[in-house]
Scaffold this motif. Structure first.
Motif, PDB file in Angstrom:
ATOM      1  N   ILE A 170      51.880  50.618  10.772  1.00  0.00           N
ATOM      2  CA  ILE A 170      51.209  51.806  10.240  1.00  0.00           C
ATOM      3  C   ILE A 170      51.799  52.120   8.863  1.00  0.00           C
ATOM      4  O   ILE A 170      53.013  52.264   8.705  1.00  0.00           O
ATOM      5  CB  ILE A 170      51.409  53.014  11.179  1.00  0.00           C
ATOM      6  N   LYS A 171      50.929  52.196   7.870  1.00  0.00           N
ATOM      7  CA  LYS A 171      51.325  52.544   6.502  1.00  0.00           C
ATOM      8  C   LYS A 171      50.064  52.939   5.749  1.00  0.00           C
ATOM      9  O   LYS A 171      48.938  52.753   6.240  1.00  0.00           O
ATOM     10  CB  LYS A 171      52.021  51.371   5.814  1.00  0.00           C
ATOM     11  N   ALA A 172      50.232  53.489   4.560  1.00  0.00           N
ATOM     12  CA  ALA A 172      49.094  54.049   3.826  1.00  0.00           C
ATOM     13  C   ALA A 172      48.070  52.998   3.433  1.00  0.00           C
ATOM     14  O   ALA A 172      46.881  53.306   3.300  1.00  0.00           O
ATOM     15  CB  ALA A 172      49.591  54.804   2.586  1.00  0.00           C
ATOM     16  N   THR A 173      48.491  51.750   3.238  1.00  0.00           N
ATOM     17  CA  THR A 173      47.522  50.707   2.898  1.00  0.00           C
ATOM     18  C   THR A 173      46.708  50.277   4.109  1.00  0.00           C
ATOM     19  O   THR A 173      45.674  49.627   3.973  1.00  0.00           O
ATOM     20  CB  THR A 173      48.209  49.464   2.289  1.00  0.00           C
ATOM     21  N   ASN A 174      47.165  50.620   5.303  1.00  0.00           N
ATOM     22  CA  ASN A 174      46.440  50.275   6.523  1.00  0.00           C
ATOM     23  C   ASN A 174      45.651  51.461   7.080  1.00  0.00           C
ATOM     24  O   ASN A 174      45.231  51.445   8.233  1.00  0.00           O
ATOM     25  CB  ASN A 174      47.404  49.748   7.594  1.00  0.00           C
ATOM     26  N   VAL A 175      45.479  52.480   6.252  1.00  0.00           N
ATOM     27  CA  VAL A 175      44.585  53.599   6.591  1.00  0.00           C
ATOM     28  C   VAL A 175      43.459  53.578   5.567  1.00  0.00           C
ATOM     29  O   VAL A 175      43.691  53.711   4.368  1.00  0.00           O
ATOM     30  CB  VAL A 175      45.317  54.950   6.537  1.00  0.00           C
TER      31      VAL A 175
END
Length: 350
Positions: free
Chosen positions: A150-155
């Motif tokens: 989970i990280k901002a590039t995976n949202v």
């Protein structure tokens, strides 16, 4: 994946070639964990994202089949929707919904020309949406799934700026008789829980930790990790948050772009939740369903405090990740490169 029926559509290679104009480079919108990602338009006008398995990918057919099985079993407003797959000859592809507004990372701290205006209500909505998606993965779905990255590039963000969690190529099924999964490290440094980064110990609480980091990024509008190659220094947002809390200046963490019209109370709740989620002791972190309740105002921060739920003032993120800063800096530069190029990223860049 025993007993799971694949509720996915089957696409022919001809359909996908027609949709992507034979995988035209102009339609390439990212590079995911599997390989390149292309935008396409089906004959009925529906826009799609095609995730093509690369022959040199770190992930292989077993992971590919696992991803199909997992995502096809999951239906939630805050998860990227899988339309189907194409398995023909040596071609292995996943066909997803196309999301117009790229990733949360690009919207918040990508190049200025690609950043989106995310006001405070939108940021709060995004944070709650991510939490709901994770609560579904951990507690509500037929499968108990740990995302692991989970990280901002995976949202990703849809046309209404609603968040959807992407990239299940790294996800693991947490079997009922296992309380943890001891596995190879597959996350992203800076977002990884200490017990996972150091010992490979994985539970859903590792995702809770990563969510806490993303929540801090949403409030601050700042990427968790920054590297100054000249001074050879690293900056970790979590350390900054702890310092500001000790000084009684947590409001200084709020992104200046929204500070003037931000609901300070809501922002502080989000930061407090983030700090509880990033407790170095996994067992002290709240469940994602409780996080949702607090963020939505149906419970208070005090409801998720336990004897061990102290804010980890002595926890040093920089020290934890220092031994892998070289790798992290390389990963970070890859993400920055992708953001700079304006690529729509369906999956992790790592």
């Amino acid at each position: 994946l025993k007993g799971i029926e694949l509720q996915t559509g089957s696409f022919t290679l001809r359909q996908i070639k027609d949709a992507t104009n034979n995988f035209d480079a102009a339609n390439k919108i990212g590079e995911g964990g599997f390989g390149p990602v292309y935008k396409g338009i089906l004959a009925d006008g529906k826009e799609i994202a095609v995730k093509q398995l690369s022959a040199r990918s770190k992930q292989g057919n077993r992971e590919f089949v696992t991803e199909i099985g997992m995502i096809s079993a999951l239906q939630h407003p805050h998860l990227v929707k899988l339309y189907g797959c194409c398995i023909e000859g040596n071609q292995l592809m996943l066909i997803y919904e196309y999301l117009e507004n790229n990733s949360l990372a690009r919207a918040l701290f990508g190049p200025e020309e690609f950043q989106l205006t995310l006001d405070w209500p939108t940021r709060r909505k995004i944070c709650i949406g991510i939490a709901r998606g994770l609560a579904y993965l951990h507690e509500e779905s037929r499968l108990k799934i740990v995302h692991r990255d989970i990280k901002a590039t995976n949202v990703l963000l849809d046309k209404n700026l609603d968040p959807k969690i992407s990239d299940f190529g790294l996800a693991k099924l947490d079997e009922e008789d296992n309380t943890h999964i001891s596995t190879r490290i597959a996350g992203t440094y800076g977002y990884m829980a200490p017990e996972y980064a150091m010992h490979g110990r994985l539970t859903d609480k590792a995702d809770v930790y990563s969510f806490g980091i993303v929540a801090l990024e949403i409030v601050s509008g700042t990427c968790n990790t920054k590297h100054n190659r000249v001074k050879k220094e690293s900056f970790y947002l979590l350390d900054v948050a702890h310092t500001l809390k000790q000084e009684g200046n947590l409001l200084d963490l709020i992104d200046p772009r929204v500070a003037s019209h931000c609901n300070a109370g809501e922002a502080m709740v989000m930061v407090d939740v983030a700090l509880l989620c990033t407790n170095p002791t996994a067992a002290a972190r709240p469940s994602m369903s409780m996080v949702v309740s607090v963020l939505e105002g149906r419970a208070s921060v005090s409801d998720i405090l336990t004897d061990s739920s102290i804010y980890a003032s002595k926890f040093d993120a920089k020290k934890l990740y220092g031994r892998v800063e070289g790798n992290d800096a390389e990963n970070n530069s890859q993400v920055k490169s992708m953001l700079r190029d304006g690529q729509w990223t369906l999956a992790s860049s790592t």
